[in-house]
Design a protein around this motif. Structure first.
Motif, PDB file in Angstrom:
ATOM      1  N   LEU A  35     100.061  54.931 107.312  1.00 37.30           N
ATOM      2  CA  LEU A  35     101.120  54.435 108.188  1.00 37.30           C
ATOM      3  C   LEU A  35     101.004  52.950 108.461  1.00 37.30           C
ATOM      4  O   LEU A  35     101.888  52.357 109.061  1.00 37.30           O
ATOM      5  N   GLY A  36      99.899  52.351 108.048  1.00 35.06           N
ATOM      6  CA  GLY A  36      99.725  50.925 108.231  1.00 35.06           C
ATOM      7  C   GLY A  36      99.488  50.528 109.668  1.00 35.06           C
ATOM      8  O   GLY A  36      99.870  49.456 110.098  1.00 35.06           O
ATOM      9  N   ARG A  37      98.860  51.383 110.446  1.00 32.77           N
ATOM     10  CA  ARG A  37      98.583  51.034 111.832  1.00 32.77           C
ATOM     11  C   ARG A  37      97.088  50.881 112.025  1.00 32.77           C
ATOM     12  O   ARG A  37      96.295  51.388 111.248  1.00 32.77           O
ATOM     13  N   SER A  38      96.740  50.209 113.072  1.00 33.77           N
ATOM     14  CA  SER A  38      95.317  50.008 113.352  1.00 33.77           C
ATOM     15  C   SER A  38      94.727  51.308 113.857  1.00 33.77           C
ATOM     16  O   SER A  38      95.423  52.177 114.371  1.00 33.77           O
ATOM     17  N   MET A  39      93.425  51.432 113.700  1.00 34.98           N
ATOM     18  CA  MET A  39      92.735  52.645 114.108  1.00 34.98           C
ATOM     19  C   MET A  39      92.809  52.862 115.620  1.00 34.98           C
ATOM     20  O   MET A  39      92.618  53.961 116.096  1.00 34.98           O
ATOM     21  N   THR A  40      93.100  51.830 116.377  1.00 33.96           N
ATOM     22  CA  THR A  40      93.129  51.949 117.829  1.00 33.96           C
ATOM     23  C   THR A  40      94.540  52.178 118.364  1.00 33.96           C
ATOM     24  O   THR A  40      94.707  52.398 119.550  1.00 33.96           O
ATOM     25  N   GLN A  41      95.546  52.132 117.512  1.00 30.66           N
ATOM     26  CA  GLN A  41      96.921  52.318 117.960  1.00 30.66           C
ATOM     27  C   GLN A  41      97.117  53.747 118.462  1.00 30.66           C
ATOM     28  O   GLN A  41      96.658  54.705 117.856  1.00 30.66           O
ATOM     29  N   GLU A  42      97.792  53.873 119.574  1.00 27.31           N
ATOM     30  CA  GLU A  42      98.059  55.181 120.157  1.00 27.31           C
ATOM     31  C   GLU A  42      99.039  55.951 119.279  1.00 27.31           C
ATOM     32  O   GLU A  42      99.938  55.367 118.678  1.00 27.31           O
ATOM     33  N   PRO A  43      98.884  57.268 119.200  1.00 28.91           N
ATOM     34  CA  PRO A  43      99.852  58.062 118.439  1.00 28.91           C
ATOM     35  C   PRO A  43     101.226  58.001 119.105  1.00 28.91           C
ATOM     36  O   PRO A  43     101.333  57.778 120.307  1.00 28.91           O
ATOM     37  N   VAL A  44     102.256  58.195 118.323  1.00 24.31           N
ATOM     38  CA  VAL A  44     103.624  58.174 118.820  1.00 24.31           C
ATOM     39  C   VAL A  44     103.902  59.514 119.502  1.00 24.31           C
ATOM     40  O   VAL A  44     103.649  60.564 118.932  1.00 24.31           O
ATOM     41  N   ILE A  45     104.391  59.436 120.712  1.00 26.94           N
ATOM     42  CA  ILE A  45     104.709  60.636 121.483  1.00 26.94           C
ATOM     43  C   ILE A  45     106.226  60.770 121.548  1.00 26.94           C
ATOM     44  O   ILE A  45     106.919  59.832 121.925  1.00 26.94           O
ATOM     45  N   ARG A  46     106.721  61.946 121.185  1.00 28.95           N
ATOM     46  CA  ARG A  46     108.153  62.216 121.323  1.00 28.95           C
ATOM     47  C   ARG A  46     108.398  62.767 122.721  1.00 28.95           C
ATOM     48  O   ARG A  46     107.781  63.736 123.121  1.00 28.95           O
ATOM     49  N   ASP A  47     109.313  62.155 123.404  1.00 28.67           N
ATOM     50  CA  ASP A  47     109.628  62.582 124.757  1.00 28.67           C
ATOM     51  C   ASP A  47     111.133  62.820 124.850  1.00 28.67           C
ATOM     52  O   ASP A  47     111.833  62.163 125.609  1.00 28.67           O
ATOM     53  N   PHE A  48     111.618  63.759 124.040  1.00 30.04           N
ATOM     54  CA  PHE A  48     113.045  64.039 124.005  1.00 30.04           C
ATOM     55  C   PHE A  48     113.448  64.883 125.215  1.00 30.04           C
ATOM     56  O   PHE A  48     112.729  65.777 125.638  1.00 30.04           O
ATOM     57  N   ASP A  49     114.623  64.599 125.714  1.00 26.52           N
ATOM     58  CA  ASP A  49     115.202  65.383 126.793  1.00 26.52           C
ATOM     59  C   ASP A  49     115.666  66.716 126.195  1.00 26.52           C
ATOM     60  O   ASP A  49     116.529  66.730 125.309  1.00 26.52           O
ATOM     61  N   PRO A  50     115.111  67.845 126.644  1.00 28.96           N
ATOM     62  CA  PRO A  50     115.491  69.144 126.076  1.00 28.96           C
ATOM     63  C   PRO A  50     116.994  69.425 126.160  1.00 28.96           C
ATOM     64  O   PRO A  50     117.564  70.037 125.257  1.00 28.96           O
TER      65      PRO A  50
END
Length: 160
Positions: A35-50
């Motif tokens: 993904l080309g991100r640094s090892m310390t980058q936080e994972p992407v969280i999906r916060d969709f409105d149900p």
């Protein structure tokens, strides 16, 4: 006595070297590199409105499922051009190429139809509201596997 200490030290170094084998990087580190991100980058969280996801699903099923399938699975053989040379509707569930486009691009495709020359999708401007299109896009993104969503968000949607 000194000889015993040296022998013990050499033995300890030998055991340590043998037991310090390199192991394969954990899957998360491999994904980070892909993904080309640094090892310390936080994972992407999906916060969709149900509620928005549910609205999007209903709108999709009423307007888009006739071509793209009830669960956005697309047309069988969607990679094979029709006799007209155009392609049938692709899956939108993360198994095709929809995730290669930003939200704005996807919204333009829905509003204006297209992509030009590749498909035969009609434009939905004047038929679906901006909010309805946003709801559909959230539902579609909710179908994408976590790895696909994270790759899309990191490489396409959230570019610096």
């Amino acid at each position: 006595m000194a000889l015993t200490r040296i022998a013990l030290l050499v033995s300890l170094c030998y055991v340590t070297a043998c037991s310090d084998q390199q192991t394969a990087a954990p899957a998360s580190e491999a994904l980070d590199r892909i993904l080309g991100r640094s090892m310390t980058q936080e994972p992407v969280i999906r916060d969709f409105d149900p509620a928005q996801v549910a609205r999007g699903q209903a709108i999709f099923r009423n307007n888009c499922a006739g071509c793209h399938g009830q669960n956005a699975e697309g047309t069988p053989d969607w990679r094979k051009p029709l006799e007209s040379g155009r392609y049938p509707p692709p899956p939108l569930n993360g198994t095709a190429h929809a995730w290669h486009h930003s939200t704005e691009e996807l919204k333009r495709f829905i509003l204006n139809g297209g992509p030009p020359g590749e498909g035969r999708m009609p434009g939905w401007a004047g038929i679906l509201t901006d909010q309805e299109i946003d709801d559909v896009l959230v539902w579609i993104k909710s179908l994408w596997p976590d790895e696909v969503y994270e790759g899309w968000y990191t490489r396409i949607e959230n570019r610096p």
